[in-house]
Design a protein around this motif. Structure first.
Motif, PDB file in Angstrom:
ATOM      1  N   MET A   1      47.544   9.450 -65.045  1.00 44.43           N
ATOM      2  CA  MET A   1      46.730   8.614 -64.143  1.00 44.43           C
ATOM      3  C   MET A   1      46.456   7.194 -64.562  1.00 44.43           C
ATOM      4  N   TYR A   2      46.451   6.883 -65.676  1.00 42.81           N
ATOM      5  CA  TYR A   2      46.244   5.671 -66.072  1.00 42.81           C
ATOM      6  C   TYR A   2      47.483   4.780 -66.846  1.00 42.81           C
ATOM      7  N   HIS A   3      48.735   5.618 -66.317  1.00 46.53           N
ATOM      8  CA  HIS A   3      49.945   4.931 -66.641  1.00 46.53           C
ATOM      9  C   HIS A   3      50.095   4.557 -68.098  1.00 46.53           C
ATOM     10  N   VAL A   4      49.594   5.519 -69.139  1.00 43.21           N
ATOM     11  CA  VAL A   4      49.894   5.405 -70.299  1.00 43.21           C
ATOM     12  C   VAL A   4      51.244   5.594 -70.709  1.00 43.21           C
ATOM     13  N   ASP A   5      51.807   4.573 -71.649  1.00 44.87           N
ATOM     14  CA  ASP A   5      53.160   4.836 -72.255  1.00 44.87           C
ATOM     15  C   ASP A   5      53.005   4.896 -73.624  1.00 44.87           C
ATOM     16  N   PHE A   6      52.982   6.304 -74.294  1.00 44.63           N
ATOM     17  CA  PHE A   6      52.412   6.361 -75.464  1.00 44.63           C
ATOM     18  C   PHE A   6      53.359   5.563 -76.676  1.00 44.63           C
ATOM     19  N   GLN A   7      54.559   5.534 -76.373  1.00 44.08           N
ATOM     20  CA  GLN A   7      55.527   4.856 -77.194  1.00 44.08           C
ATOM     21  C   GLN A   7      55.593   3.529 -77.495  1.00 44.08           C
ATOM     22  N   GLN A   8      54.859   2.887 -76.362  1.00 46.19           N
ATOM     23  CA  GLN A   8      54.889   1.370 -76.360  1.00 46.19           C
ATOM     24  C   GLN A   8      53.309   0.915 -76.316  1.00 46.19           C
ATOM     25  N   ALA A   9      52.410   1.966 -76.470  1.00 45.24           N
ATOM     26  CA  ALA A   9      51.174   1.801 -76.568  1.00 45.24           C
ATOM     27  C   ALA A   9      50.725   0.781 -75.577  1.00 45.24           C
ATOM     28  N   SER A  10      51.009   0.969 -74.452  1.00 43.64           N
ATOM     29  CA  SER A  10      50.792   0.162 -73.107  1.00 43.64           C
ATOM     30  C   SER A  10      50.465   0.986 -71.837  1.00 43.64           C
ATOM     31  N   LEU A  11      49.981   0.200 -70.975  1.00 44.98           N
ATOM     32  CA  LEU A  11      49.499   0.816 -69.807  1.00 44.98           C
ATOM     33  C   LEU A  11      50.674   0.711 -68.752  1.00 44.98           C
TER      34      LEU A  11
ATOM     35  N   TYR B   1      53.617   7.441 -83.311  1.00 44.36           N
ATOM     36  CA  TYR B   1      52.969   6.699 -82.014  1.00 44.36           C
ATOM     37  C   TYR B   1      51.516   6.908 -81.928  1.00 44.36           C
ATOM     38  N   THR B   2      50.909   6.943 -83.044  1.00 41.76           N
ATOM     39  CA  THR B   2      49.461   7.084 -82.973  1.00 41.76           C
ATOM     40  C   THR B   2      48.390   6.363 -82.048  1.00 41.76           C
ATOM     41  N   THR B   3      48.646   5.069 -81.955  1.00 41.03           N
ATOM     42  CA  THR B   3      48.193   4.272 -81.157  1.00 41.03           C
ATOM     43  C   THR B   3      48.190   4.419 -79.443  1.00 41.03           C
ATOM     44  N   GLY B   4      49.428   4.876 -79.198  1.00 43.52           N
ATOM     45  CA  GLY B   4      49.683   5.339 -77.935  1.00 43.52           C
ATOM     46  C   GLY B   4      49.208   6.377 -77.346  1.00 43.52           C
ATOM     47  N   MET B   5      49.300   7.408 -78.316  1.00 45.59           N
ATOM     48  CA  MET B   5      48.950   8.904 -78.153  1.00 45.59           C
ATOM     49  C   MET B   5      47.369   8.696 -78.017  1.00 45.59           C
ATOM     50  N   SER B   6      46.741   7.882 -79.122  1.00 43.74           N
ATOM     51  CA  SER B   6      45.232   7.885 -78.854  1.00 43.74           C
ATOM     52  C   SER B   6      44.828   7.414 -77.335  1.00 43.74           C
ATOM     53  N   MET B   7      45.669   6.529 -76.813  1.00 43.66           N
ATOM     54  CA  MET B   7      45.415   6.101 -75.479  1.00 43.66           C
ATOM     55  C   MET B   7      45.415   6.964 -74.299  1.00 43.66           C
ATOM     56  N   MET B   8      45.903   8.167 -74.820  1.00 47.10           N
ATOM     57  CA  MET B   8      46.043   9.340 -73.909  1.00 47.10           C
ATOM     58  C   MET B   8      44.834  10.049 -73.650  1.00 47.10           C
ATOM     59  N   ILE B   9      44.079  10.025 -74.697  1.00 44.68           N
ATOM     60  CA  ILE B   9      42.621  10.635 -74.586  1.00 44.68           C
ATOM     61  C   ILE B   9      41.659   9.997 -73.988  1.00 44.68           C
ATOM     62  N   PRO B  10      41.064  10.729 -73.307  1.00 48.70           N
ATOM     63  CA  PRO B  10      39.863  10.044 -72.263  1.00 48.70           C
ATOM     64  C   PRO B  10      38.860   9.301 -73.446  1.00 48.70           C
ATOM     65  N   SER B  11      38.082   7.984 -72.829  1.00 46.49           N
ATOM     66  CA  SER B  11      37.444   7.293 -73.610  1.00 46.49           C
ATOM     67  C   SER B  11      36.062   7.996 -74.136  1.00 46.49           C
ATOM     68  N   PHE B  12      35.560   8.847 -73.501  1.00 40.98           N
ATOM     69  CA  PHE B  12      34.552   9.572 -74.058  1.00 40.98           C
ATOM     70  C   PHE B  12      34.633  10.635 -74.878  1.00 40.98           C
TER      71      PHE B  12
END
Length: 159
Positions: free
Chosen positions: A111-121, A49-60
């Motif tokens: 805080m940003y409702h990240v679902d790492f398994q679905q790579a969604s918010l 789930y690399t894409t979804g887990m990447s979404m868990m990391i702040p943009s900066f």
């Protein structure tokens, strides 16, 4: 929730196997085995789930994908280190530090409702933290009791 289930089931199985093979329950060893299996289980998610887990990391923070892979590798190395007697104390301390360092990513994801398994918010949001923060504390205490404290007592008793 899945990592906690893996941890507890593996712990129970390890206790039984220790009793059958060694004649004792050896809770510390069973705890380290369970944590190692749980870490291997969660490490798989870093690659699946690399894409979804990447979404868990702040943009900066740059190199998100690489960081996800790196943390997956760290979890695998930690799993191995917990099972090697000469490395379990240092692995335990480093794993505790790791658990503390990854907590902000879990807070950010909530805080940003990240679902790492679905790579969604579309994740569970802040209510997830009511489970995740105590779970992180359980992982820290579990690691301390099974890898650090037990090892310190064993080292002290060997003198």
């Amino acid at each position: 929730m899945k990592p906690l289930i893996v941890l507890i089931i593996t712990f129970c199985i390890a206790i039984l196997i220790n009793k059958i093979v060694n004649g004792n329950y050896n809770l510390a060893l069973s705890g380290r085995i369970a944590m190692a299996v749980m870490l291997a289980f969660t490490a798989i998610a870093h690659f699946a789930y690399t894409t979804g887990m990447s979404m868990m990391i702040p943009s900066f923070i740059p190199f998100k994908t690489e960081l996800v892979y790196l943390t997956g590798i760290i979890e695998i190395v930690a799993a191995i280190g917990l099972l090697l007697p000469h490395y379990r104390i240092i692995t335990g301390w480093l794993l505790i530090l790791f658990f503390i360092l990854i907590l902000p990513a879990n807070i950010y994801a909530a805080m940003y409702h990240v679902d790492f398994q679905q790579a969604s918010l579309n994740g569970k949001g802040l209510t997830y933290l009511w489970f995740r923060v105590p779970l992180q504390i359980i992982f820290i205490v579990w690691t301390y009791l099974s890898a650090v404290k037990t090892s310190l007592v064993e080292t002290h008793l060997s003198f």
